[in-house]
Write a protein that holds these residues in place. Structure first.
Motif, short mmCIF file in Angstrom:
data_model
loop_
_atom_site.label_atom_id
_atom_site.label_comp_id
_atom_site.label_asym_id
_atom_site.label_seq_id
_atom_site.Cartn_x
_atom_site.Cartn_y
_atom_site.Cartn_z
N ASN A 64 -3.69 2.22 4.42
CA ASN A 64 -4.13 3.61 4.39
C ASN A 64 -4.37 4.09 2.95
OD1 ASN A 64 -4.86 5.85 5.84
ND2 ASN A 64 -2.82 6.79 5.74
N GLY A 65 -4.95 3.21 2.16
CA GLY A 65 -5.28 3.59 0.79
C GLY A 65 -4.15 3.43 -0.22
N ILE A 66 -2.96 3.01 0.25
CA ILE A 66 -1.82 2.87 -0.67
C ILE A 66 -1.53 1.39 -0.88
CG2 ILE A 66 0.62 3.41 -1.05
CD1 ILE A 66 0.08 5.71 1.09
N SER A 67 -1.41 0.99 -2.15
CA SER A 67 -1.14 -0.41 -2.45
C SER A 67 0.35 -0.71 -2.27
CB SER A 67 -1.57 -0.73 -3.88
OG SER A 67 -1.08 -2.00 -4.23
N VAL A 68 0.66 -1.67 -1.39
CA VAL A 68 2.06 -1.97 -1.06
C VAL A 68 2.76 -2.67 -2.23
CG1 VAL A 68 3.59 -3.20 0.53
CG2 VAL A 68 1.48 -2.18 1.37
N GLY A 69 2.03 -3.54 -2.91
CA GLY A 69 2.65 -4.33 -3.97
C GLY A 69 2.85 -3.57 -5.27
N ASP A 70 2.20 -2.41 -5.39
CA ASP A 70 2.29 -1.62 -6.62
C ASP A 70 3.71 -1.10 -6.81
OD1 ASP A 70 2.08 0.19 -8.68
OD2 ASP A 70 0.14 0.97 -8.02
#
Lengths: 242, 245
Positions: free
Chosen positions: A61-67
């Motif tokens: 949903n547009g959010i980077s999980v690994g960040d």
């Protein structure tokens, strides 16, 4: 909705995932299958950050999980997850299991959370069990409660990690029925499962994994009619034999 | 054996004249209970904290917690007591050290004993708490996190309530131990139950009566503790779960 790009993960020298890429669009139902140890559970646990990965990118949903800067708790609150062993909280009644995250994470009022919880219990056919504890329910009932608990958070998508593998055969269908209904309502779903019947009836796409790689990623019809890789052919031959 | 049994000794006025020997025993019992209970509160709080820290992903915190446990678990209780009572006041900043040394002697003995017993037991409680947390199915933590709980919330709402239930039986045995270990504090002059028993022997030459009474008093404390903990265990039992209905 979910974009997985070149994700790799290893424990020491052992590669659990190698360069996995796929996308899941809104409303799509994806079934992930493959032999044990092929990395399918690890892959979907990477999607909500329960498993870290070393390289590649997953965007939900547009959010980077690994960040590192991503607020994972906030992201996870929007992504429902159902586990193989249900993982209801044994010291809480069914009602409390449904209410607690709504009130503590989403800050809903107790009444609102109760209301929502009861509606979902109704939906999975377990209203009568509201006051009981998880240990007093059958496996199938527990898993239906676990699905209701995840839905109570109004998730934007649902992850299922072998939701029927720990169940007695007679209870598999009650859980699959709930999942099928959910799929028909347009929920975005990623399901690790060996239930090929479920895949055939509701999946849009099937992902086949082997040794940490995505070997096939195809529409359901193409996958079942004509799997391209030999490994998938063997797998299907074995699993569909009976 | 020419031992002259004399159970009436407890009702005789004590050598100091202001009490009976039974009074000595009762004051010793009170001291033992006060010391053990206050040390237990300390041990539970610190032990829970350190036990949790031993299981967190942060390596620094987990390492510090491990060091804490090893430190307090691997030095004999008696040595720890001497350090707290004789050595530590000298190491404190002068103001604090002097304030300690000028306080009432019983206060000094009690404080040193309480801190010593509390920290010693907290290391053991921490190990039980850690074992409890580690014995939970791994998926429980994931389930908590997946619902959007932060790690502290997952501990608070999901893991600790079950972990503490699981460790009630081993904690019972630590709770019993703290009463028994408190007898060590007689070595720095704290007049708890064991010390009163010995003092009574010195004054009356009735060792059998004295130590039988002391023994019975410890047994009585432990029976009460066991009954209370068993009630607690039943009270927090989870329906449909092991130990529950």
């Amino acid at each position: 909705m979910i974009k997985i790009a070149n994700v790799s993960k290893q424990y020491g020298d052992f590669k659990v995932l190698t360069e996995c890429s796929t996308t899941v669009s809104k409303g799509e139902v994806i079934v992930v299958c493959g032999p044990s140890g092929s990395g399918k559970s690890t892959l979907i646990k990477c999607v909500n950050g329960l498993e870290p990965f070393q390289s590649g990118e997953i965007v939900v949903n547009g959010i980077s999980v690994g960040d590192r800067k991503t607020n994972l708790s906030k992201l996870r609150a929007q992504v429902g997850m159902v586990f193989q062993n249900f993982e209801l909280f044994p010291h809480m009644s069914i009602t409390e299991n449904l209410v607690i995250a709504q009130t503590k994470v989403l800050k809903r009022s107790k009444d609102e959370a109760m209301d929502k919880g009861m509606k979902l219990l109704d939906r999975v056919g377990l209203r009568a069990q509201a006051a009981k504890y998880p240990g007093q329910l059958s496996g199938g009932q527990q898993q239906r409660v676990a699905i209701a608990r995840a839905l109570a958070m109004d998730p934007i998508c649902m992850l299922f990690d072998e939701p029927t593998s720990a169940l007695d055969p007679e209870m598999v269908n009650e859980v699959l029925d709930v999942m099928t209904e959910l799929a028909r309502e347009g929920m975005t779903m990623m399901c690790v499962t060996h239930e090929m019947g479920f895949a055939k009836s509701v999946a849009n796409r099937v992902i086949f994994m082997d040794q940490g790689r995505i070997v096939e990623d195809d529409s359901k019809d193409a996958f079942f009619a004509n799997p391209r890789s030999e490994r998938a052919q063997q797998f299907l031959a074995k699993i569909l034999q009976h | 054996m020419n031992y002259q049994w004399n159970w009436g000794v407890f009702l005789q006025p004590s050598a100091t004249g202001d009490d009976t020997y039974l009074g000595w025993m009762i004051s010793g019992l009170q001291m033992t209970i006060a010391l053990s209970l206050s040390a237990w509160v300390l041990a539970l709080m610190l032990g829970a904290l350190v036990g949790v820290l031993r299981t967190v992903p942060n390596k620094l915190l987990a390492g510090l917690a491990t060091a804490y446990v090893e430190l307090f678990r691997n030095i004999p209780l008696l040595v720890q007591l001497f350090i707290w009572y004789f050595v530590l006041p000298e190491l404190l900043p002068p103001d604090l050290g002097n304030a300690f040394k000028q306080s009432h002697p019983v206060m000094q003995q009690f404080l040193s004993s309480m801190v010593c017993l509390g920290l010693f037991t907290s290391a053991r409680v921490a190990e039980q708490v850690r074992a409890g947390i580690n014995s939970l199915p791994r998926g429980q933590k994931n389930a908590g996190l997946a619902l959007g709980f932060t790690l502290p919330q997952t501990y608070r709402f999901v893991m600790l309530p079950m972990a503490f239930r699981l460790v009630v039986p081993p904690l019972t045995s630590e709770f019993l131990n703290i009463f028994k270990n408190s007898a060590v504090c007689s070595t720095i002059g704290l007049l708890e139950l064991a010390a009163q028993g010995r003092q009574l022997v010195d004054y009356t030459a009735q060792p059998y009566e004295s130590f039988i009474a002391v023994t019975l008093a410890y047994v009585m404390i432990n029976v009460v503790v066991m009954l209370l903990m068993r009630r607690l265990e039943t009270k927090v039992a989870v329906p449909g779960y092991i130990g529950g209905k």
